[in-house]
Design a protein around this motif. Sequence first.
Motif, short mmCIF file in Angstrom:
data_model
loop_
_atom_site.label_atom_id
_atom_site.label_comp_id
_atom_site.label_asym_id
_atom_site.label_seq_id
_atom_site.Cartn_x
_atom_site.Cartn_y
_atom_site.Cartn_z
N LYS A 112 -1.22 -17.89 6.55
CA LYS A 112 -1.04 -17.62 4.85
C LYS A 112 -1.40 -16.17 5.52
CE LYS A 112 -1.23 -21.14 2.41
NZ LYS A 112 -1.96 -21.92 0.95
N GLU A 113 -2.47 -16.13 6.70
CA GLU A 113 -3.27 -14.46 6.95
C GLU A 113 -2.08 -13.60 7.83
OE1 GLU A 113 -7.15 -13.75 9.32
OE2 GLU A 113 -7.26 -14.76 8.48
N ALA A 148 0.85 -12.62 5.75
CA ALA A 148 0.50 -11.93 3.88
C ALA A 148 0.54 -10.29 4.95
CB ALA A 148 -0.71 -11.60 4.09
N SER A 158 0.74 -24.41 5.30
CA SER A 158 -0.26 -24.53 4.39
C SER A 158 -1.11 -24.14 5.09
CB SER A 158 0.26 -26.15 3.69
OG SER A 158 0.16 -26.97 5.01
N PRO A 186 6.21 -24.49 -0.79
CA PRO A 186 5.76 -23.34 -0.22
C PRO A 186 5.94 -22.26 -1.14
CG PRO A 186 7.61 -24.61 1.69
CD PRO A 186 7.52 -24.91 0.10
N GLU A 233 3.78 -20.82 -3.21
CA GLU A 233 2.29 -20.24 -2.76
C GLU A 233 2.47 -19.23 -1.73
OE1 GLU A 233 0.93 -24.00 -0.39
OE2 GLU A 233 0.86 -25.05 -2.01
N GLY A 234 2.89 -18.30 -2.56
CA GLY A 234 3.60 -17.25 -1.68
C GLY A 234 4.68 -16.81 -1.48
N TRP A 235 5.60 -17.84 -1.47
CA TRP A 235 7.15 -17.30 -0.89
C TRP A 235 8.08 -17.30 -2.29
CZ3 TRP A 235 9.07 -19.64 4.05
CH2 TRP A 235 7.94 -19.60 5.08
#
Length: 186
Positions: free
Chosen positions: A111-112, A115, A106, A61, A64-66
Amino acid sequence: RASKFRPGGSAGTRRYQVLIPSICASKLNSFRAGEHYKVMRIISLFTAFAFFSLVSLPSSPASEGWQTDYSAALAEAGKEQKLVLLDFTGSDWCGWCIKLSKDIFSQPEFKEFAAKNLVLVEVDFPARKPLADEVKARNSALAAKFGVEGFPTLILVDASGKEVARHVGYLPGGPGSLVKWVETAR
């Protein structure tokens, strides 16, 4: 001289017939000894490649934005008025952690939501994946600070670092269940 296991073949040829399709097995008698070894080597390499392709682990993770820096995450959370989600994980050995990553982290729905509402921090304790000594030390200090005793453990904290909610173990129900858990904790 013919083998007693198979006319025109050898005991070694007989052993490999189970491993390869019957079409190939019928051709083994026509191969010279060196060619037989090459064919078996190729089949073994292909099988190993296929196996490792199927069991490859999902990406971590953190890619991927972590992030891995807890202090930076707290500063970002204060600036953006968000909560911090700490994921204490064994990303390359813990089956439930891997499942949580695949089933929730994932997914586009998570994710949305993340964010807009969360700053994500992965606190990883891998068995094989290399980590910098500094990251290992920070992760161990965080696990001690929050009293983490098992994986996965999800902890929500506010921008000051105060614990808001905790969930130990896999969270069934997909991204919606984690969103609901976060919303309830607010």
